[in-house]
Design an enzyme around this catalytic site. Sequence first.
Site, PDB file in Angstrom:
ATOM      1  N   LYS A   9       0.454  -0.858  -0.375  1.00 47.13           N
ATOM      2  CA  LYS A   9       0.157   0.093  -0.110  1.00 47.13           C
ATOM      3  C   LYS A   9       0.745   1.645   0.008  1.00 47.13           C
ATOM      4  CE  LYS A   9      -0.303   2.402   3.284  1.00 47.13           C
ATOM      5  NZ  LYS A   9       0.115   2.799   4.605  1.00 47.13           N
ATOM      6  N   GLY A 101       3.300  -4.192   5.016  1.00 46.92           N
ATOM      7  CA  GLY A 101       3.324  -5.210   4.223  1.00 46.92           C
ATOM      8  C   GLY A 101       3.280  -6.352   5.331  1.00 46.92           C
ATOM      9  N   ASP A 136      -3.664  -0.424   9.341  1.00 44.41           N
ATOM     10  CA  ASP A 136      -4.151  -0.593   8.281  1.00 44.41           C
ATOM     11  C   ASP A 136      -5.392  -2.038   8.184  1.00 44.41           C
ATOM     12  OD1 ASP A 136      -2.828   1.865   7.489  1.00 44.41           O
ATOM     13  OD2 ASP A 136      -1.078   0.909   7.752  1.00 44.41           O
TER      14      ASP A 136
END
Length: 288
Positions: A9, A101, A136
Amino acid sequence: MVTYHSAAKINLFLEVEGALSDGYHCLVSVMQSVSLFDRLDFDFERRNFSLSLKNPSLDLGPVETNIITRCWRLMKDRFDLPDEVAVTVEKQIPVGAGLAGGSGNGAALLHAVNDYFQLGLSLEHLAQLGEEIGADVPFCVCGGTMLARGKGEILHSLPPLPDTDILLVNGGFPVSTANVFRRFDALPSMEEKPSVDAMIRGLELKDISIVRSCLFNDLERVTIPMYPSLTELKKRMVSLGLNSLMSGSGPTVFSLVDQDEAIRIQRCWQDSWETLFRCKPVGQGVFR
């Protein structure tokens, strides 16, 4: 054995609105999934949980606190799942790089469990579960191009990023997100900031030049002064004609370029110590 891939991202826009009482921060961010993937293999017919890494030079830290383990424990307890799972991870996304990640790996676990055990959970439900693990994770469950508010859990789909090459440059060292936010809290507020509305307008118009002009990250004010090599990296990218931005809390820096520029920069970067990844925007966070 089933295999999933989790996407990295980037933050096209990241504004920090303030600290919350639980240690998180209230954000406004435009997030984008890109075609840099970790591979995760899941074997669900095991009697003991295990987490292993195919990259011998990397260390994901204690197994019990790893986000994959935490996501598995959440799903196993919440849905009374039988047996355990063996997870093998092949990392391509740098660790501690501002690319989510680890959160993407957790999102892949949520998807894999939902599919394998036929739980029938919607993306929204999986994102709500992911919110219990990390800020996230909800975005990584969904992926694509999204406006994130709150801690990152309030998500709204946006028009996709126009087709572009995305160059990610990573210096090979991790950054502590918690440390960056602590330092950010001590800074005075900026009097003038770009508007997220302008970024959204660029996406709606499918105008990559507007998107480039609206790239913004509040946390650059912290991370770049902490690491002199990032200052030099940004200078080098400017010297090559690139408008660049740090993703998340860093240290990865990215640029949106056309195909010819991407080829030119790749040639210039061949002898550099930093790692250069050439990516494209993608519309999902997890792929089977």
